[in-house]
Scaffold this active site. Sequence first.
Site, PDB file in Angstrom:
ATOM      1  N   ASP A 142       6.532   1.604 -10.154  1.00 36.84           N
ATOM      2  CA  ASP A 142       7.873   2.166 -10.209  1.00 36.84           C
ATOM      3  C   ASP A 142       8.447   2.007  -8.796  1.00 36.84           C
ATOM      4  OD1 ASP A 142      10.240   3.305 -10.888  1.00 36.84           O
ATOM      5  OD2 ASP A 142       9.406   5.137 -11.749  1.00 36.84           O
TER       6      ASP A 142
HETATM    7  C1  BGC Z   1      12.923   4.737 -12.175  1.00 32.86           C
HETATM    8  C2  BGC Z   1      12.585   3.595 -13.112  1.00 32.86           C
HETATM    9  C3  BGC Z   1      13.547   2.465 -12.899  1.00 32.86           C
HETATM   10  C4  BGC Z   1      13.477   2.033 -11.440  1.00 32.86           C
HETATM   11  C5  BGC Z   1      14.402   0.886 -11.092  1.00 32.86           C
HETATM   12  C6  BGC Z   1      13.030   4.277 -10.737  1.00 32.86           C
HETATM   13  O1  BGC Z   1      13.528   5.269  -9.927  1.00 32.86           O
HETATM   14  O2  BGC Z   1      11.961   5.750 -12.290  1.00 32.86           O
HETATM   15  O3  BGC Z   1      12.627   4.042 -14.443  1.00 32.86           O
HETATM   16  O4  BGC Z   1      13.249   1.409 -13.773  1.00 32.86           O
HETATM   17  O5  BGC Z   1      13.840   3.134 -10.620  1.00 32.86           O
HETATM   18  O6  BGC Z   1      15.719   1.277 -11.128  1.00 32.86           O
END
Ligand code: BGC
Length: 754
Positions: free
Chosen positions: A268
């Site tokens: 993530d």
């Molecule tokens: C989120 C993800 C997301 C990623 C990219 C993160 O903060 O938890 O779900 O895909 O950012 O935007």
Amino acid sequence: MNKKIIFGLLASAALTLSCAQQTKTNGPVYLDNNAPIEERVEDALSRMTVEEKVAMTHAQSKFSSPGVPRLGIPEVWCTDGPHGIRPEVMWDEWEQAAWTNDSSTAFPALTCLAATWNEEMSLLYGQSIGEEARYRNKNILLGPGVNIYRTPYNGRNFEYMGEDPYLSGKMVVPYIKGVQQNAVAVCVKHYALNNNEVNRHTTNVHIDDRTLYEIYLPAFKAAVQEGQAWSIMGSYNLYKGQWNCHNQYMLNDILKGEWGFDGVVVSDWGGVHDTDQSVYNGLDLEYGSWTNGLTMGRSNAYASYFLADAYLEGIKSGKYGTKELDDKCRRILRLIFRTTMSANRPYGRFTCPEHYAAARKIGAEGIVLLKNDGVLPIDVKKVKKVLVVGENAVKMMTVGGGSSSLKVQHEISPLDGLKARLNGIAEVVYERGYVGDASGEYNGVTTGQDLSESRSAAKLIADAVAAAKTADYVIFVGGLNKSAHQDCEDSDRFSYGLPYNQDAVIEALAEANKNLVVVNISGNAVAMPWVDKVPAIVQDWYLGSEAGNSLADVLVGDVNPSGKLPFTFPVAYEDGPLKTVEQYPGVDQGRTGGVEAYDVPIFEMTYSEGVFVGYRWYDTKNIKPLFAFGHGLSYTTFEFGEAKVSKASMTQDGEVTVTVDVKNTGKVAGAEVVQLYIADHEASVERPTKELKGFSKVYLEPGQAAQVSFTIKKDALSFFDAQKHEWVAEKGKFSALVGSASDKILASVDFELK
Ligand code: BGC
């Protein structure tokens, strides 16, 4: 064999040989579209330098990572996910790139998809969003999300598929297949135990194995094994003291070991904290580590990533071997050959009539009719005046909520949807009723709406009540709205009740007009203290571009509602299983991050409620919910016949079939979700009263009947035995309970496991 056949075989063998030779002489295997993927992977890997390999394992911009330019292997491009394709951002900023051709179709939130209880809707959803991703040249879609609904406070429940592992597991698989048909990889998130947003980077989850395997892992396992997901996203939180983006137990032991996952583990964004653990504990591709402030004195801030220079230097100095690096690159190459370098890569399409039609259909099918004392559907033959009240009737909902926020080509509001449907039939007037969050901005995308309001709260109610007195129907559209703490990433809700004084508005409207319909837009359950005073209640969701059209379809009866709740609405938050701060939001017991690079306080959170999550809790503890899991009404009625079982008993490797007749006994066509729950009469562990193990949605004309059957095998009877580390079905009596909701069991039959 006759001569002709022999000649034919020889000729075709010669042809195959010459094709193979041709490929060999014409170019490398990795460029040969017809060669098996694994051969292409090995060939490409054998040509890469160690620098090229390391470069491949970490990002080069907010949403992309390098391919191998020297070999013509393209970059990887990711996009959020999971409800539509996110607008383009700057190379290394979250702010907008300000393109004018990236306004996408917003599909309904995944809570709505789950509420359809229809796998066909999930396939349609996946195909459609996959086409949008492909059109925009992305080869990883960051979604779908299948974290289990553990608390109604979780700000991201709207991005997930509810409280039941079986329902989430069934509904996620077709979505994945639909997306990946477009040569776009899904990235199933957030693996795992990311069930709240408060302290999401610093929560260390304590959970017993049985609960982990029975409740929190099955949907991910289905995504990997049945859906064949090509990538998965590690979550921000910790488990057993290790962050999940580089977690030995979650990634190496379970995901890659037990489940045989051959895809890419993507971090993530900003979920990586340590080079050693990233090398060894199952991470393949690092994204989103903070580069802010690191650019000083460096030409490429991404070189500071945990899997960048530190990794390369470690390999060169002999600290790390290259076995793990090769494994990471194999997985990334495999994903590239499955997507951008696949011979069968379609072209995609974007914001087309088909996608809007899909969004509208899924939206209407997921809407749940919670209560109806005969007010709905709106009688289009008689209605003269409809009053619509509430900010959510006009507020754009596709902007906000965090990373799933979108920039859309259009969004039909509930008010606009109703106006369009009742055009020429009735007058539709609007009153604000309350002021929620009048702003509308996320990462530089603004709604452009002016929702400013100068009237006092009392005046807003008085104006709505005055208008309600002369209307045939009053449709209140409220709920949450994806602003911070109201269904939004990175923040949880503070309370279970509706915000912004909405309860008072609803109470006042209920007194003013007996034909009141409350439409709640949210991704979470909310308290409804006025439930007995309101004749009709509809659970709407964040429905995306076609929101207002889907809602109007259901309110006037063009679509007969058939959605069912994917999670329980308790009467009060206190009725639920989370009673202590140890359970939620966790406690700081003085330990810090555990790895040098990230010395922060950690919140210990204990899932001591065990498997008793959602209806498993309310059922077992005999707590009557406001609306139960699986609940949802229709404009027609259904009758269930007797449940019959094919045999009185089954063996461990055998099966029984349970059948039940269902009949549409009303006046309009409609669909019923026939739900199968299994109850174990006696077990050596404490088991929930019953658990969902099958469902089937049947469409029936008035008077039409259908037979629904479910095959029950050992897996439907098993619990996870933590000691043995395996699923166990104990001998004895079981009941197959068939009904239209978890609290509406209409037929049952017993059988025995020998
Ligand atoms: C989120 C993800 C997301 C990623 C990219 C993160 O903060 O938890 O779900 O895909 O950012 O935007």
